[in-house]
Scaffold this motif. Structure first.
Motif, mmCIF file in Angstrom:
data_model
loop_
_atom_site.group_PDB
_atom_site.id
_atom_site.type_symbol
_atom_site.label_atom_id
_atom_site.label_comp_id
_atom_site.label_asym_id
_atom_site.label_seq_id
_atom_site.Cartn_x
_atom_site.Cartn_y
_atom_site.Cartn_z
ATOM 1 N N THR A 56 0.843 -1.190 0.000
ATOM 2 C CA THR A 56 0.000 0.000 0.000
ATOM 3 C C THR A 56 0.881 1.244 0.000
ATOM 4 O O THR A 56 1.818 1.355 0.799
ATOM 5 N N ILE A 57 0.586 2.156 -0.927
ATOM 6 C CA ILE A 57 1.236 3.460 -0.930
ATOM 7 C C ILE A 57 0.478 4.332 0.058
ATOM 8 O O ILE A 57 -0.674 4.713 -0.189
ATOM 9 N N THR A 58 1.110 4.628 1.163
ATOM 10 C CA THR A 58 0.438 5.450 2.170
ATOM 11 C C THR A 58 0.211 6.851 1.636
ATOM 12 O O THR A 58 -0.910 7.366 1.664
ATOM 13 N N ALA A 59 1.284 7.485 1.144
ATOM 14 C CA ALA A 59 1.172 8.787 0.486
ATOM 15 C C ALA A 59 2.476 9.074 -0.233
ATOM 16 O O ALA A 59 3.568 8.874 0.328
ATOM 17 N N TRP A 60 2.379 9.537 -1.465
ATOM 18 C CA TRP A 60 3.553 9.798 -2.302
ATOM 19 C C TRP A 60 3.165 10.857 -3.323
ATOM 20 O O TRP A 60 1.998 10.972 -3.704
ATOM 21 N N GLY A 61 4.140 11.600 -3.796
ATOM 22 C CA GLY A 61 3.829 12.569 -4.823
ATOM 23 C C GLY A 61 5.056 13.195 -5.435
ATOM 24 O O GLY A 61 6.203 12.916 -5.051
ATOM 25 N N ASN A 62 4.806 14.039 -6.439
ATOM 26 C CA ASN A 62 5.855 14.892 -6.996
ATOM 27 C C ASN A 62 5.246 16.240 -7.357
ATOM 28 O O ASN A 62 4.065 16.344 -7.698
ATOM 29 N N GLY A 63 6.050 17.267 -7.231
ATOM 30 C CA GLY A 63 5.580 18.621 -7.495
ATOM 31 C C GLY A 63 6.211 19.594 -6.528
ATOM 32 O O GLY A 63 7.365 19.429 -6.116
ATOM 33 N N HIS A 64 5.440 20.606 -6.133
ATOM 34 C CA HIS A 64 5.891 21.587 -5.155
ATOM 35 C C HIS A 64 5.055 21.453 -3.889
ATOM 36 O O HIS A 64 3.839 21.263 -3.956
ATOM 37 N N LYS A 65 5.725 21.593 -2.741
ATOM 38 C CA LYS A 65 4.988 21.507 -1.489
ATOM 39 C C LYS A 65 5.340 22.674 -0.571
ATOM 40 O O LYS A 65 6.437 23.234 -0.628
ATOM 41 N N TYR A 66 4.353 22.998 0.266
ATOM 42 C CA TYR A 66 4.479 24.010 1.307
ATOM 43 C C TYR A 66 3.990 23.363 2.605
ATOM 44 O O TYR A 66 2.804 23.060 2.733
ATOM 45 N N ASN A 81 5.357 28.717 -9.078
ATOM 46 C CA ASN A 81 4.644 27.438 -9.229
ATOM 47 C C ASN A 81 3.977 27.320 -10.595
ATOM 48 O O ASN A 81 2.836 26.888 -10.719
ATOM 49 N N VAL A 82 4.704 27.688 -11.631
ATOM 50 C CA VAL A 82 4.144 27.756 -12.977
ATOM 51 C C VAL A 82 3.790 26.369 -13.498
ATOM 52 O O VAL A 82 4.609 25.434 -13.448
ATOM 53 N N ASN A 83 2.568 26.241 -14.013
ATOM 54 C CA ASN A 83 2.099 25.008 -14.646
ATOM 55 C C ASN A 83 1.707 25.346 -16.081
ATOM 56 O O ASN A 83 2.025 26.416 -16.592
ATOM 57 N N ASN A 84 0.966 24.445 -16.759
ATOM 58 C CA ASN A 84 0.656 24.658 -18.168
ATOM 59 C C ASN A 84 -0.279 25.839 -18.419
ATOM 60 O O ASN A 84 -0.169 26.527 -19.411
ATOM 61 N N PHE A 85 -1.205 26.101 -17.541
ATOM 62 C CA PHE A 85 -2.035 27.311 -17.608
ATOM 63 C C PHE A 85 -2.235 27.912 -16.222
ATOM 64 O O PHE A 85 -2.124 29.112 -16.050
ATOM 65 N N PRO A 86 -2.524 27.096 -15.215
ATOM 66 C CA PRO A 86 -2.579 27.640 -13.855
ATOM 67 C C PRO A 86 -1.206 27.631 -13.201
ATOM 68 O O PRO A 86 -0.213 27.192 -13.785
ATOM 69 N N SER A 87 -1.164 28.137 -11.982
ATOM 70 C CA SER A 87 -0.061 27.863 -11.057
ATOM 71 C C SER A 87 -0.514 26.734 -10.144
ATOM 72 O O SER A 87 -1.690 26.667 -9.780
ATOM 73 N N SER A 88 0.422 25.848 -9.762
ATOM 74 C CA SER A 88 0.014 24.643 -9.030
ATOM 75 C C SER A 88 0.927 24.368 -7.848
ATOM 76 O O SER A 88 2.150 24.442 -7.962
ATOM 77 N N VAL A 89 0.286 24.027 -6.729
ATOM 78 C CA VAL A 89 0.971 23.533 -5.542
ATOM 79 C C VAL A 89 0.482 22.115 -5.296
ATOM 80 O O VAL A 89 -0.732 21.881 -5.181
ATOM 81 N N GLY A 90 1.389 21.167 -5.236
ATOM 82 C CA GLY A 90 0.988 19.777 -5.040
ATOM 83 C C GLY A 90 0.468 19.509 -3.650
ATOM 84 O O GLY A 90 -0.555 18.841 -3.478
ATOM 85 N N VAL A 91 1.167 20.045 -2.630
ATOM 86 C CA VAL A 91 0.798 19.776 -1.243
ATOM 87 C C VAL A 91 0.953 21.046 -0.426
ATOM 88 O O VAL A 91 2.017 21.689 -0.456
ATOM 89 N N TYR A 92 -0.115 21.406 0.295
ATOM 90 C CA TYR A 92 -0.031 22.449 1.318
ATOM 91 C C TYR A 92 -0.548 21.870 2.628
ATOM 92 O O TYR A 92 -1.622 21.254 2.664
ATOM 93 N N LYS A 93 0.216 22.054 3.687
ATOM 94 C CA LYS A 93 -0.214 21.626 5.019
ATOM 95 C C LYS A 93 -0.019 22.799 5.976
ATOM 96 O O LYS A 93 1.089 23.333 6.117
ATOM 97 N N SER A 94 -1.098 23.179 6.633
ATOM 98 C CA SER A 94 -1.066 24.370 7.478
ATOM 99 C C SER A 94 -0.318 24.158 8.782
ATOM 100 O O SER A 94 0.149 25.102 9.405
ATOM 101 N N GLY A 95 -0.204 22.886 9.214
ATOM 102 C CA GLY A 95 0.351 22.606 10.517
ATOM 103 C C GLY A 95 -0.714 22.635 11.583
ATOM 104 O O GLY A 95 -1.868 22.930 11.357
#
Length: 767
Positions: A336-346, A753-767
């Protein structure tokens, strides 16, 4: 009586008892603005279809669709010719495409879904071609294709030679559309090129409960954003192929015995897939679960963003594969993949470019089913009920003619249905009400072809004394459950104090209330008196026309409410006139979108959108425990002329944003509607968000990277020391410089965070 006659009588009685209620119920739908006698409901067998698996039913089915001259070839869009085209159980042989009109639903028998089976010599682009190419262009502009459904079918291309191009459903579409309970059967030969579901454009949208068997590609798709839930793929060469997107959310995928699960490799030198969120899903006996073109040096910088959470793999050697090799290994056993990704995170600061394991969202137990996945529930279709267990609104005295005051008749119909334990059938019509309609616990309401409850009159026109049009539960915290599906709530003329839906019910998390395909449509249609002739756009002119202040709030979930499941709910203030041949833009003022201030929370929002409200589209205040799957927003096109300071004054008791104070020191167009605003709330879990600001005073020159995304300064905000566990996967913004602020300070900037048309953030966590 002879035995044969007796058996025939018994068989007929059994058939009658088991028939799906939609076929047997009296149909009284009234399309006021079509011609007299226009048939809202059409049974294809009444137009000559046999459903015997032998007769070619193409002409008969399309005759049922075109009866009454609805919006077909050359028609821009309309709400005046609604239609439900019903298919009883059977196998309908077709040699050409079925072409549903605009504002049309194709519905099969839910208790025994009919089969549309192509002939060997089938000719057409899709067994169902929902947006045909009569010319080089789609018949309807895909981003303006609203209010359509297809549900309860088997789509069968197995008669077509495997090497011949074939498509099950062609579905370029947008908001307030849905596909539900459909099986696609395709050949499994090695040379097969068939595709089950194809869409190339649009701004969707919601899809659920689809099964794809065989074929080269189960679903091949390009669209701005979508929420898709409970899709199963068996023995496809490729289960899902993405042509392009800005953001996509998948829940409950089951991919079995396929060559590739999800292919996001489209693009030559540029990654075309913006972002994808996949959670609570499984891949089995599939060599590569996800194939991506993302690399550490690919462009644009955040294109190909991918976030996975709670993914079960069984005999899947490679979980994620890219041009640089295996990014995430799978297993020939089970893992099981608990959580995984690629991109930008905050987390919470950034940006940090990542490709690897991430910490999964903490999931409140009350949001989960017994299997640990987020709770889901498909729209009820009441297959086990007979026609006698439904009460008709029009048979109960309501007219639905957009002129008669239907308040008393509609309220009596609702009360009677609840008292008798029956379902209220809201026959198609525009039901004008002049005071609040109250929905008590125990109510079940089903609309026909998006029947509309529409407020009117002075009761709803006091901006300082707002009143609910539809009140679910008589007081905040009243216990009970309701089920609402397939209708619209609207306003007529000036309605500055109208709260279209007020939700008071407290339902248990184990048995929540539900809204499925229930929308607010504020203006832009015949009967609303909020169209081009009253409220045409006036670029450059900040004067507010009082007759165009048309709603106080789209939906309010009050402090004592809890336990509500929302699926495919669009809270829309019209930006254009659907019934104008040119789709001319209009300026309407609706104060607020969805406001949730429930103290105990427990809400699920799958595939919801909120657009063109003055102050905000989504606001969550002092609440908790909310799942949101691909929310989508748009800022009003007229802002900043006028800006969000008018015409609705900030109301402190509603925790309204106060732009007069919060914009101090902020440059650019600050006093603009928030897409998402979270105040002092916890356990807010967002799995995909598209927050868009395309216009500044009706000009789109602001919403590009070259222009600096200057339509507005800020679009999402997390505020207050009470905020915790506010987490967002796949935040995609357009036209806003600051993608996200925390207590007034920018956290994520568009250019980082430039993407193909929007800007994108893969993961944001406020804490």
């Amino acid at each position: 009586m002879r035995l044969g006659t007796l058996l025939l009588a018994v068989a007929s009685l059994t058939s009658a008892v088991n028939a799906y209620w939609m076929a047997d119920i009296a149909h009284r739908g009234y399309a006021l603005f079509a011609y007299s006698g226009y048939p809202v409901f059409r049974n294809v067998k009444d137009y000559g279809a046999k459903g015997d698996g032998v007769t070619d039913d193409t002409i008969a089915i399309n005759a049922a669709i075109t009866a009454g001259n609805p919006c077909n070839q050359g028609c821009t869009s309309t709400t005046t010719t609604p239609a439900v085209v019903y298919f009883p159980a059977g196998t309908y042989l077709i040699s050409g495409s079925i072409k549903p009109a605009y504002f049309t639903q194709l519905i099969g028998d839910a208790s025994s879904p009919p089969t549309l089976k192509a002939t060997a010599n089938f000719a057409g682009f899709g067994l169902i071609d929902a947006n045909p190419y009569y010319t080089q262009y789609l018949n309807w502009k895909a981003v303006n294709v609203f209010f359509r459904q297809i549900r309860n079918f088997v789509i069968d291309t197995t008669n077509i030679p495997p090497a011949n191009a074939a498509t099950g459903i062609h579905w370029p579409s947008s908001q307030a559309t849905s596909l539900q309970n459909i099986v696609f059967n395709m050949p499994t030969a090695s040379n097969v090129v068939h595709v089950g579901l194809f869409m190339e454009e649009g701004s969707g949208g919601f899809v659920t409960d689809l099964t794809f068997n065989g074929g080269a590609t189960g679903a091949s798709m390009g669209n701005q954003q979508f929420t898709m839930r409970n899709l199963k793929f068996n023995n496809c060469k490729t289960a899902i192929y993405h042509l392009w997107n800005w953001g996509w959310t998948y829940s409950g995928l089951s991919i079995n015995n396929c060559g590739v699960g999800i292919d996001i490799t489209a693009g030559s030198g540029k990654v075309e897939t913006g972002s994808i969120i996949v959670f609570d899903s499984s891949f089995t006996n599939t060599p590569v679960a996800i194939s991506t073109s993302w690399t550490t040096t690919s462009t644009p910088d955040t294109a190909g963003t991918l976030v996975l959470e709670n993914i079960a793999l069984t005999n899947v050697p490679v979980a994620v594969k890219g041009p640089q090799g295996t990014y995430l290994s799978g297993s020939t056993g089970s893992t099981t993949i608990t959580a995984w990704g690629n991109g930008h995170k905050y987390t919470p600061s950034g940006p940090v470019e990542f490709a690897g394991a991430i910490t999964p969202n903490p999931r409140p137990v009350s949001l989960l089913s017994s299997n640990g996945r987020y709770y889901t529930r498909s729209k009820p279709q009441y297959e086990t009920l007979s026609a006698s267990q439904f009460i008709s609104a029009r048979a109960s005295g309501a007219k639905g003619d957009a002129a008669t005051d239907d308040t008393a008749a509609l309220q009596n119909a609702i009360n009677t249905a609840v008292a008798q334990g029956k379902v209220l059938y809201l026959d198609y019509g525009l039901y004008r009400v002049t005071s609040t309609i109250r929905i008590p616990p125990g109510a079940k309401i089903v609309g026909e072809s998006y029947a509309t409850i529409m407020s009117a009159g002075g009761f709803f026109n006091d901006i300082n004394n707002p009143k609910p049009v539809l009140q679910v539960g008589s007081s905040s915290g009243q216990a009970g459950t309701v089920e609402l599906s397939d209708f619209i709530v609207s306003t007529q003329n000036a309605q500055a104090g109208a709260v279209l839906i007020e939700w008071n019910l407290a339902s248990p998390a184990s048995n929540p209330s539900g809204m499925w395909d229930v929308h607010t449509r504020i203006g832009g249609f015949v009967g609303s008196q909020q169209q081009v002739s009253q409220c045409v756009k006036t670029p450059g002119n900040p004067t507010v026309r009082q007759e165009c202040i048309v709603a106080f709030m789209a939906m309010h979930i009050t402090k004592g409410a809890s336990g509500l499941y929302m699926e495919n709910v669009w809270l829309w203030t019209a930006d254009h006139d659907i019934d104008d041949a040119a789709n001319t833009q209009i300026t309407l003022y609706s104060g607020r979108g969805l406001y949730i201030e429930s103290t105990s929370g427990t809400f699920w929002l799958y595939g919801t959108g909120s657009e063109h409200h003055v102050l905000y589209q989504y606001q969550l205040s002092s609440t908790q425990t909310i799942f949101m799957g691909m929310i989508q927003t748009e800022t009003p096109y007229y802002q900043p002329t006028p800006n969000a300071l008018v015409p609705f004054p900030s109301v402190p008791s509603l925790n309204d944003p106060n732009f007069s104070t919060s914009c101090s020191g902020v440059s650019g167009n600050c006093a603009a509607a928030w897409g998402l605003r979270v105040l002092n709330s916890k356990n807010i879990l967002v799995y995909g968000a598209g927050l868009y600001s395309f216009f500044s005073d009706y000009s789109t020159t602001c919403s590009t990277f070259a222009a600096g995304q200057t339509c507005q300064s800020r679009i999402a905000s997390v505020e207050g020391t009470g905020c915790s566990n506010v987490n967002i996967y796949g935040l995609n913004t357009i036209g806003a410089q600051s993608m996200l602020t925390r207590d007034g300070v920018s956290v994520a900037w568009y250019a980082d965070n430039v993407n193909n048309f929007p800007s994108s953030v893969g993961v944001y966590k406020s804490g």
